[in-house]
Design a protein around this motif. Structure first.
Motif, PDB file in Angstrom:
ATOM      1  N   SER A 234       0.828  -1.204   0.000  1.00 38.65           N
ATOM      2  CA  SER A 234       0.000   0.000   0.000  1.00 38.65           C
ATOM      3  C   SER A 234       0.861   1.253   0.000  1.00 38.65           C
ATOM      4  O   SER A 234       1.831   1.366   0.765  1.00 38.65           O
ATOM      5  N   GLY A 235       0.534   2.196  -0.895  1.00 36.35           N
ATOM      6  CA  GLY A 235       1.237   3.476  -0.959  1.00 36.35           C
ATOM      7  C   GLY A 235       2.455   3.495  -1.855  1.00 36.35           C
ATOM      8  O   GLY A 235       3.038   4.560  -2.076  1.00 36.35           O
ATOM      9  N   GLN A 236       2.858   2.345  -2.390  1.00 36.24           N
ATOM     10  CA  GLN A 236       4.078   2.304  -3.214  1.00 36.24           C
ATOM     11  C   GLN A 236       3.807   2.748  -4.650  1.00 36.24           C
ATOM     12  O   GLN A 236       2.656   2.833  -5.104  1.00 36.24           O
ATOM     13  N   SER A 237       4.908   2.991  -5.358  1.00 39.28           N
ATOM     14  CA  SER A 237       4.864   3.283  -6.793  1.00 39.28           C
ATOM     15  C   SER A 237       5.293   2.037  -7.545  1.00 39.28           C
ATOM     16  O   SER A 237       6.383   1.507  -7.299  1.00 39.28           O
ATOM     17  N   VAL A 238       4.446   1.584  -8.455  1.00 42.49           N
ATOM     18  CA  VAL A 238       4.659   0.318  -9.163  1.00 42.49           C
ATOM     19  C   VAL A 238       4.535   0.560 -10.660  1.00 42.49           C
ATOM     20  O   VAL A 238       3.688   1.348 -11.108  1.00 42.49           O
ATOM     21  N   MET A 239       5.375  -0.106 -11.424  1.00 39.03           N
ATOM     22  CA  MET A 239       5.296  -0.064 -12.888  1.00 39.03           C
ATOM     23  C   MET A 239       5.062  -1.467 -13.413  1.00 39.03           C
ATOM     24  O   MET A 239       5.789  -2.393 -13.057  1.00 39.03           O
ATOM     25  N   ASP A 240       4.031  -1.602 -14.241  1.00 35.85           N
ATOM     26  CA  ASP A 240       3.758  -2.872 -14.930  1.00 35.85           C
ATOM     27  C   ASP A 240       4.202  -2.691 -16.373  1.00 35.85           C
ATOM     28  O   ASP A 240       3.501  -2.081 -17.185  1.00 35.85           O
ATOM     29  N   TYR A 241       5.398  -3.203 -16.666  1.00 34.08           N
ATOM     30  CA  TYR A 241       6.041  -3.017 -17.968  1.00 34.08           C
ATOM     31  C   TYR A 241       5.583  -4.159 -18.878  1.00 34.08           C
ATOM     32  O   TYR A 241       5.631  -5.316 -18.480  1.00 34.08           O
ATOM     33  N   CYS A 242       5.138  -3.838 -20.107  1.00 37.14           N
ATOM     34  CA  CYS A 242       4.511  -4.826 -20.993  1.00 37.14           C
ATOM     35  C   CYS A 242       3.216  -5.336 -20.350  1.00 37.14           C
ATOM     36  O   CYS A 242       3.004  -6.534 -20.163  1.00 37.14           O
ATOM     37  N   ALA A 243       2.340  -4.399 -20.006  1.00 42.12           N
ATOM     38  CA  ALA A 243       1.178  -4.704 -19.170  1.00 42.12           C
ATOM     39  C   ALA A 243       0.082  -5.471 -19.888  1.00 42.12           C
ATOM     40  O   ALA A 243      -0.707  -6.160 -19.247  1.00 42.12           O
ATOM     41  N   ASP A 257      -4.343  -2.560  -1.716  1.00 39.32           N
ATOM     42  CA  ASP A 257      -5.606  -2.008  -1.207  1.00 39.32           C
ATOM     43  C   ASP A 257      -5.966  -0.704  -1.903  1.00 39.32           C
ATOM     44  O   ASP A 257      -6.523   0.221  -1.284  1.00 39.32           O
ATOM     45  N   ASN A 258      -5.634  -0.644  -3.201  1.00 43.18           N
ATOM     46  CA  ASN A 258      -5.986   0.509  -4.040  1.00 43.18           C
ATOM     47  C   ASN A 258      -5.338   1.807  -3.549  1.00 43.18           C
ATOM     48  O   ASN A 258      -5.832   2.898  -3.832  1.00 43.18           O
ATOM     49  N   GLN A 259      -4.232   1.683  -2.823  1.00 42.62           N
ATOM     50  CA  GLN A 259      -3.525   2.849  -2.289  1.00 42.62           C
ATOM     51  C   GLN A 259      -2.125   2.898  -2.887  1.00 42.62           C
ATOM     52  O   GLN A 259      -1.335   1.976  -2.700  1.00 42.62           O
ATOM     53  N   GLY A 260      -1.814   3.955  -3.606  1.00 42.05           N
ATOM     54  CA  GLY A 260      -0.513   4.094  -4.242  1.00 42.05           C
ATOM     55  C   GLY A 260      -0.688   4.426  -5.711  1.00 42.05           C
ATOM     56  O   GLY A 260      -1.711   4.986  -6.132  1.00 42.05           O
ATOM     57  N   GLN A 261       0.291   4.063  -6.511  1.00 46.15           N
ATOM     58  CA  GLN A 261       0.285   4.393  -7.938  1.00 46.15           C
ATOM     59  C   GLN A 261       0.810   3.206  -8.731  1.00 46.15           C
ATOM     60  O   GLN A 261       1.866   2.655  -8.425  1.00 46.15           O
ATOM     61  N   ILE A 262       0.052   2.810  -9.749  1.00 47.71           N
ATOM     62  CA  ILE A 262       0.520   1.789 -10.694  1.00 47.71           C
ATOM     63  C   ILE A 262       0.473   2.389 -12.092  1.00 47.71           C
ATOM     64  O   ILE A 262      -0.582   2.872 -12.534  1.00 47.71           O
ATOM     65  N   LYS A 280     -12.529  -0.154 -13.551  1.00 45.50           N
ATOM     66  CA  LYS A 280     -13.808   0.403 -13.097  1.00 45.50           C
ATOM     67  C   LYS A 280     -14.671  -0.685 -12.474  1.00 45.50           C
ATOM     68  O   LYS A 280     -15.271  -0.480 -11.418  1.00 45.50           O
ATOM     69  N   ARG A 281     -14.722  -1.836 -13.132  1.00 42.71           N
ATOM     70  CA  ARG A 281     -15.524  -2.946 -12.608  1.00 42.71           C
ATOM     71  C   ARG A 281     -14.994  -3.417 -11.253  1.00 42.71           C
ATOM     72  O   ARG A 281     -15.758  -3.798 -10.368  1.00 42.71           O
ATOM     73  N   ALA A 282     -13.676  -3.380 -11.093  1.00 43.53           N
ATOM     74  CA  ALA A 282     -13.059  -3.858  -9.858  1.00 43.53           C
ATOM     75  C   ALA A 282     -13.054  -2.817  -8.746  1.00 43.53           C
ATOM     76  O   ALA A 282     -12.691  -3.136  -7.607  1.00 43.53           O
ATOM     77  N   GLY A 283     -13.432  -1.585  -9.047  1.00 49.54           N
ATOM     78  CA  GLY A 283     -13.373  -0.533  -8.038  1.00 49.54           C
ATOM     79  C   GLY A 283     -11.959  -0.061  -7.761  1.00 49.54           C
ATOM     80  O   GLY A 283     -11.643   0.401  -6.672  1.00 49.54           O
ATOM     81  N   ILE A 284     -11.098  -0.137  -8.753  1.00 51.24           N
ATOM     82  CA  ILE A 284      -9.687   0.260  -8.634  1.00 51.24           C
ATOM     83  C   ILE A 284      -9.473   1.585  -9.363  1.00 51.24           C
ATOM     84  O   ILE A 284      -9.861   1.739 -10.522  1.00 51.24           O
ATOM     85  N   ASN A 285      -8.842   2.539  -8.686  1.00 53.54           N
ATOM     86  CA  ASN A 285      -8.610   3.835  -9.336  1.00 53.54           C
ATOM     87  C   ASN A 285      -7.162   4.308  -9.231  1.00 53.54           C
ATOM     88  O   ASN A 285      -6.875   5.491  -9.458  1.00 53.54           O
ATOM     89  N   CYS A 286      -6.241   3.400  -8.895  1.00 49.87           N
ATOM     90  CA  CYS A 286      -4.833   3.804  -8.740  1.00 49.87           C
ATOM     91  C   CYS A 286      -3.978   3.431  -9.952  1.00 49.87           C
ATOM     92  O   CYS A 286      -2.758   3.524  -9.900  1.00 49.87           O
ATOM     93  N   ILE A 287      -4.622   3.009 -11.058  1.00 56.01           N
ATOM     94  CA  ILE A 287      -3.877   2.584 -12.249  1.00 56.01           C
ATOM     95  C   ILE A 287      -3.998   3.633 -13.343  1.00 56.01           C
ATOM     96  O   ILE A 287      -5.097   4.109 -13.647  1.00 56.01           O
ATOM     97  N   GLU A 288      -2.872   3.992 -13.940  1.00 57.05           N
ATOM     98  CA  GLU A 288      -2.872   4.850 -15.118  1.00 57.05           C
ATOM     99  C   GLU A 288      -2.078   4.179 -16.228  1.00 57.05           C
ATOM    100  O   GLU A 288      -1.204   3.344 -15.959  1.00 57.05           O
TER     101      GLU A 288
END
Length: 434
Positions: A234-243, A257-262, A280-288
């Motif tokens: 929770s709260g970390q910065s994560v990168m999904d490369y080749c997502a 727990d949807n806290q942080g940045q992906i 949106k379906r999962a209720g997740i808003n920390c992904i860009e």
């Protein structure tokens, strides 16, 4: 649909796949989209028979050769009933060659040769035919896995289970299992992943309320394990490369727990088009999402992220050999030349992604492959020129992140499909030193 029409549809699908450059799942979905008269039971029977023939094409072609018959989609469909469904030829003739949509009747010479059919046990097939894989791949698996190779090869004959990840933003495993079981859907928790459920018999849950409301997401257990091992907090910065479609990003977001940045990255924007609706379906808003620029260039956004990420997850493009139960058409099209191209691509991606890991951060290298040159070979090559990275033993992290069963031996995780039903998968964890 009559049995005759069903078998003819299987043969037609096989022909369409031969003529197409598309993947099998696209061919199937397009076929049924244009044939809405087919009922759900018809679609299920046709689809299962089609994929079974693709998984076991090597055996079927071996049997046709043994009998002196030419290889064709029509004859593969027919002989699959003899070899795998244990029909008698007389029963096939009476049940599968009548009506306006049936296959063409057997030619006299075909019938004569098919009457010589014996049980599969009495046919001495080449090793590659028994394994249902090109010979060069069989040899690679034998060299890599030794005494375990026979069991691994045998697993490719079976259908992969339907597995889902439970999204803890919406529910939990016990509640999901209870609801499914109340509805007569036979499901169990996954063996290793603490967040998965597996169906004991095939069932499409895409229209089920649990899926539609975001409590379930389609994800094989191996991919769940890989996302958990990343250790995102929770709260970390994560990168999904080749997502790609973002399955692992969503799994990590749930762990956080949807806290942080992906930040999800891919070279092809179309591959990421499902991330937003899935989030949106999962209720997740920390992904860009962001599109990777061509090799050798970088956007201002990406330059600002160098050495800042707590976790960089690299799901590298690969042979997909660990998923060939689900995508059996791919194994017949895979070549040694393509393997060489992929290993070069993986090397470059590994190098590019590593620059975003901050000191003390984790670099995860993962593939859905069984082939060593795509897996530990890449990791060991990378480490030779990157002394700032050290291996984190998967065994050391196993219980820390809540994975079940005994932790694997050795520093890396290599899942093979005969172990507990999951796809083949490889994971290595590297830490950048301060």
């Amino acid at each position: 649909m009559t049995p005759s029409a069903r078998l003819a549809a299987v043969s037609e699908l096989l022909e369409l796949l031969e003529e197409s450059q598309s993947k099998a799942d696209f061919v199937v979905s397009t076929y049924f989209r244009n044939r809405r008269f087919a009922g759900s039971k018809d679609r299920r029977w046709i689809t299962e028979k089609f994929y079974m023939i693709l998984r076991r094409r090597g055996e079927l072609d071996g049997y046709l050769e043994f009998l002196g018959l030419p290889v064709s989609s029509r004859l593969r469909s027919i002989i699959s009933l003899l070899a795998f469904d244990m029909f008698l030829l007389a029963d096939i003739k009476s049940a599968y060659f009548s009506g306006p949509h049936a296959l063409a009747p057997l030619e006299p010479e075909e019938e004569k040769l098919l009457k010589a059919w014996v049980t599969p046990m009495d046919v001495n097939l080449p090793e590659s035919a028994v394994a249902n894989l090109p010979d060069w791949i069989v040899q690679k698996i034998r060299v890599a896995y030794g005494d375990r190779a026979d069991q691994i090869l045998a697993a490719f004959k079976e259908r992969a289970p339907a597995t889902f990840r439970v999204n803890h933003q919406k529910s939990d495993v016990q509640k999901v299992l209870q609801q499914l079981q109340q509805e007569g859907i036979d499901a169990v928790s996954t063996d290793v992943s603490p967040v998965g459920v597996m169906l004991k018999s095939p069932r499409n849950l895409m229209q089920h309320a649990l899926y539609q409301q975001g409590a379930l997401d389609v994800q094989d257990e191996a991919a769940q394990i890989a996302a958990i091992l990343a250790g995102a907090k929770s709260g970390q910065s994560v990168m999904d490369y080749c997502a790609g479609a973002g399955g692992k990003a969503l799994a990590m977001a749930d762990r956080m727990d949807n806290q942080g940045q992906i930040i999800t990255l891919d070279i092809d924007k179309k591959r990421m088009r499902d991330i937003e609706p899935r989030s949106k379906r999962a209720g997740i808003n920390c992904i860009e999402t962001a599109v990777l620029p061509p090799a050798g260039s970088a956007s201002d956004q990406l330059l600002s992220l160098v050495s800042t990420m707590d976790v960089v997850f690299v799901d590298a493009p690969c042979s997909g050999s660990g998923t060939w139960r689900r995508q059996p058409d791919q194994k017949w099209n895979f070549t040694q030349e393509r393997l060489g191209e992929l290993t070069e691509l993986q090397k470059g991606i590994f190098e590019q992604a590593s620059q975003y890991v901050k000191p003390g951060g984790t670099l995860v290298y993962a593939t859905c492959s069984l082939l060593p040159e795509e897996n530990q070979g890449q990791v060991e090559q990378f480490l030779k020129s990157h002394s700032e990275f050290k291996v984190i033993s998967v065994r050391d992290r196993w219980s820390e992140v809540g994975l079940r069963r005994e932790a694997p031996e050795g520093p890396y995780l290599q899942i093979t499909p005969e172990q507990f039903g999951a796809d083949g998968f490889f994971v290595a964890l590297l830490q950048r030193q301060a």
